[in-house]
Structures are given as C-alpha cells and as structure tokens.
Write a protein that holds these residues in place. Structure first.
Motif, PDB file in Angstrom:
ATOM      1  N   LYS A  27      -6.214  -6.056   5.201  1.00 54.96           N
ATOM      2  CA  LYS A  27      -7.195  -4.991   5.357  1.00 54.96           C
ATOM      3  C   LYS A  27      -6.911  -3.862   4.370  1.00 54.96           C
ATOM      4  O   LYS A  27      -5.757  -3.590   4.034  1.00 54.96           O
ATOM      5  N   SER A  28      -7.974  -3.225   3.930  1.00 56.47           N
ATOM      6  CA  SER A  28      -7.828  -2.156   2.941  1.00 56.47           C
ATOM      7  C   SER A  28      -7.098  -0.966   3.536  1.00 56.47           C
ATOM      8  O   SER A  28      -7.277  -0.619   4.700  1.00 56.47           O
ATOM      9  N   SER A  29      -6.261  -0.355   2.721  1.00 52.63           N
ATOM     10  CA  SER A  29      -5.531   0.843   3.128  1.00 52.63           C
ATOM     11  C   SER A  29      -6.298   2.085   2.689  1.00 52.63           C
ATOM     12  O   SER A  29      -6.983   2.067   1.658  1.00 52.63           O
ATOM     13  N   PRO A  30      -6.189   3.185   3.448  1.00 49.45           N
ATOM     14  CA  PRO A  30      -6.833   4.433   3.018  1.00 49.45           C
ATOM     15  C   PRO A  30      -6.101   5.103   1.854  1.00 49.45           C
ATOM     16  O   PRO A  30      -6.596   6.077   1.283  1.00 49.45           O
ATOM     17  N   ASN A  31      -4.917   4.585   1.484  1.00 52.23           N
ATOM     18  CA  ASN A  31      -4.162   5.171   0.393  1.00 52.23           C
ATOM     19  C   ASN A  31      -4.968   5.166  -0.903  1.00 52.23           C
ATOM     20  O   ASN A  31      -5.597   4.169  -1.258  1.00 52.23           O
ATOM     21  N   GLN A  32      -4.933   6.288  -1.639  1.00 55.08           N
ATOM     22  CA  GLN A  32      -5.730   6.415  -2.863  1.00 55.08           C
ATOM     23  C   GLN A  32      -4.891   6.583  -4.121  1.00 55.08           C
ATOM     24  O   GLN A  32      -5.438   6.690  -5.212  1.00 55.08           O
ATOM     25  N   PHE A  33      -3.569   6.581  -3.976  1.00 49.30           N
ATOM     26  CA  PHE A  33      -2.736   6.768  -5.168  1.00 49.30           C
ATOM     27  C   PHE A  33      -1.627   5.735  -5.211  1.00 49.30           C
ATOM     28  O   PHE A  33      -0.948   5.492  -4.219  1.00 49.30           O
ATOM     29  N   ILE A  34      -1.448   5.121  -6.381  1.00 52.12           N
ATOM     30  CA  ILE A  34      -0.361   4.169  -6.620  1.00 52.12           C
ATOM     31  C   ILE A  34       0.349   4.570  -7.899  1.00 52.12           C
ATOM     32  O   ILE A  34      -0.283   4.725  -8.947  1.00 52.12           O
ATOM     33  N   ASN A  35       1.650   4.753  -7.836  1.00 56.37           N
ATOM     34  CA  ASN A  35       2.449   5.079  -9.017  1.00 56.37           C
ATOM     35  C   ASN A  35       2.674   3.800  -9.819  1.00 56.37           C
ATOM     36  O   ASN A  35       3.405   2.914  -9.366  1.00 56.37           O
ATOM     37  N   PRO A  36       2.083   3.668 -11.003  1.00 53.43           N
ATOM     38  CA  PRO A  36       2.201   2.419 -11.757  1.00 53.43           C
ATOM     39  C   PRO A  36       3.605   2.151 -12.300  1.00 53.43           C
ATOM     40  O   PRO A  36       3.910   1.033 -12.708  1.00 53.43           O
ATOM     41  N   ASP A  37       4.450   3.181 -12.284  1.00 55.10           N
ATOM     42  CA  ASP A  37       5.808   3.029 -12.817  1.00 55.10           C
ATOM     43  C   ASP A  37       6.847   2.723 -11.752  1.00 55.10           C
ATOM     44  O   ASP A  37       8.045   2.650 -12.041  1.00 55.10           O
ATOM     45  N   LEU A  38       6.401   2.533 -10.507  1.00 47.92           N
ATOM     46  CA  LEU A  38       7.334   2.359  -9.398  1.00 47.92           C
ATOM     47  C   LEU A  38       7.266   0.950  -8.846  1.00 47.92           C
ATOM     48  O   LEU A  38       6.196   0.395  -8.626  1.00 47.92           O
ATOM     49  N   SER A  39       8.442   0.352  -8.610  1.00 46.24           N
ATOM     50  CA  SER A  39       8.511  -0.950  -7.945  1.00 46.24           C
ATOM     51  C   SER A  39       9.762  -0.982  -7.081  1.00 46.24           C
ATOM     52  O   SER A  39      10.732  -0.279  -7.343  1.00 46.24           O
ATOM     53  N   PHE A  40       9.727  -1.807  -6.039  1.00 47.70           N
ATOM     54  CA  PHE A  40      10.883  -2.023  -5.178  1.00 47.70           C
ATOM     55  C   PHE A  40      11.322  -3.464  -5.331  1.00 47.70           C
ATOM     56  O   PHE A  40      10.504  -4.386  -5.291  1.00 47.70           O
ATOM     57  N   SER A  41      12.612  -3.692  -5.497  1.00 50.65           N
ATOM     58  CA  SER A  41      13.162  -5.054  -5.638  1.00 50.65           C
ATOM     59  C   SER A  41      12.506  -5.812  -6.772  1.00 50.65           C
ATOM     60  O   SER A  41      12.338  -7.041  -6.717  1.00 50.65           O
ATOM     61  N   GLY A  42      12.097  -5.110  -7.797  1.00 47.31           N
ATOM     62  CA  GLY A  42      11.539  -5.776  -8.975  1.00 47.31           C
ATOM     63  C   GLY A  42      10.092  -6.189  -8.836  1.00 47.31           C
ATOM     64  O   GLY A  42       9.499  -6.716  -9.772  1.00 47.31           O
TER      65      GLY A  42
END
Length: 245
Positions: free
Chosen positions: A207-222
């Motif tokens: 299901k779609s999240s209401p979140n509107q921002f994603i940091n393109p430079d961030l990752s967890f565990s690769g």
C-alpha cells in the motif's frame, strides 16, 4: 466438518488491524518481515490487544538466520515469553534446532515451561530440520499444538505432496498448518484429506505510504530505501480464502 481456521502473519499495526477487520481468525504477530519474522515489541502487543478481539499468537525469535540458539539467546527468548504472556499473548510461536538439524527438545521444554498452559506453534524451523518425520514425532511428544510448515520446501506449491503426507501421519495428534506462499487454490487439494484444520496465509498487499520525501543518497545495509509503500492486508484475498475454507 468443523470450520477451518485462517491465520495471518502480521508485521505492522495497519496490517494487524486490517486482518482482524477483514475476517482473519487469528494473528501471528511478528517483527522484521525480511528476516521471516522476529519477536515483536511489547508495546505493539499491548496496543494491539486493546484494538482487536481475535487471538494474537506471538513469534519468539531473537534474530534472523538459523534456529540454533546460544544459552543467552534462550534466556532472552524465555524472558520475552514471560513479558508478552503478562501482556495478553494468546499463544506463542517458536522453534529450536540443535547443530545437527534435530529438534532441540531440552531448549523447547525450557520455553514451553515459561509459556504455561497457552498453546504453542512450532514454526518453520521444522522445514529447516534434517528429518521431518523425526521432527514431527519429537514436536508431538513435546506438547506443541501445531506445526507451521511448507513441507520442507521454499513454498507450499513445492511442498504440497509432503504436506499431504504430514497431514496423514499427524492425524489427530497435532495440527499441521500449511503456510509459506499459500494460495487459495491450494485449499481444495488439502481439504481432500479431511484432516485440514488450520491454514496460514499472509494475504498481504503493498500500500502507498503518505511519505513524500526520499533521500536518494541514503541506504541501509547496501539496499536503497523504499519509503513509498508498506504492507497491509488484501481484503479480496481474505475473501478468496474464506470462500474455499
């Protein structure tokens, strides 16, 4: 024939509440979907018990990976059982193997004593064991009420013949609960034995999240982060299962 119970594994609050609303009979409450389930938080169980009126079984698994636990990990598992028992868990889900892939009866007895009279499911550690027939006998002897299994295979589709055999071998001694990629079309085949009593199916839906921002430079565990969706429960899938159970 008595009603066949439908259990769903749930990993977040939304999915848990939706599962109860859409007609799931029992929840298997877990954390950490990517690892296949770990022990959920005490706060999650406490709040969920105030929100739903169906049984909630709780996964007891201190980490992902194999099912061979150290003495200290077993102490953590025992303490989690005691804490979650006090908060209203209706049953527990766990399994312990030894280094050779056999059911670790001593460790399981320790945890079962901590549970008391509430029902316990031996989870898919059963599928990782070295001899399913030997494991079945040991689990029955220990007093578990059910075994969650995909027949020792990656999915129920692959393990269907083994599940059919396990249903016959178990008879009325223990509930064999098929799970792991369960589809509604599996049910008529499994019902032919007359021994199917419970089914485990996620019925999950992204299901779609209401979140509107994603940091393109961030990752967890690769792995890149995906904040665009989370998992809930598909009401139509639940209806499909209920129609054939």
């Amino acid at each position: 024939m008595s009603k066949i119970l439908l259990e769903a594994p749930v990993f977040n609050l939304q999915g848990s509440i939706e599962a109860a609303q859409f007609g799931i009979d029992r929840l298997e409450l877990c954390a950490n979907f990517p690892e296949g389930g770990e022990t959920p938080s005490a706060g999650m169980l406490r709040f969920l018990k105030s929100e739903v009126d169906i049984p909630v079984f709780v996964m007891i698994r201190p980490r992902g990976g194999d099912f061979v636990y150290s003495q200290k990990e077993l102490i953590v598992m025992k303490q989690d059982i005691q804490l979650l028992n006090e908060l209203g868990a209706d049953g527990f889900v766990f399994g312990v193997l030894d280094e050779k892939g056999k059911v670790n009866e001593t460790a399981c007895q320790l945890l079962l004593r901590a549970v008391g009279d509430k029902p316990c499911t031996f989870h898919r550690a059963f599928d990782a064991s070295s001899d399913l027939d030997d494991s079945l006998k040991r689990i029955i002897h220990l007093g578990f009420r059910r075994i969650l299994t995909s027949g020792g295979k990656n999915s129920l589709t692959e393990g269907l013949p083994v599940i059919q055999d396990l249903l016959q071998k178990a008879g009325d001694q223990i509930v064999i609960m098929p799970g792991g990629g369960t589809k509604a079309e599996h049910i008529p085949v499994l019902k032919q034995s007359g021994l199917l009593r419970e089914v485990h199916a996620s019925c999950k839906l992204a299901k779609s999240s209401p979140n509107q921002f994603i940091n393109p430079d961030l990752s967890f565990s690769g792995a890149p982060l995906d904040f665009s969706q989370h998992f809930g429960v598909d009401q139509e899938l639940v209806k499909q299962f209920k129609a054939v159970l």
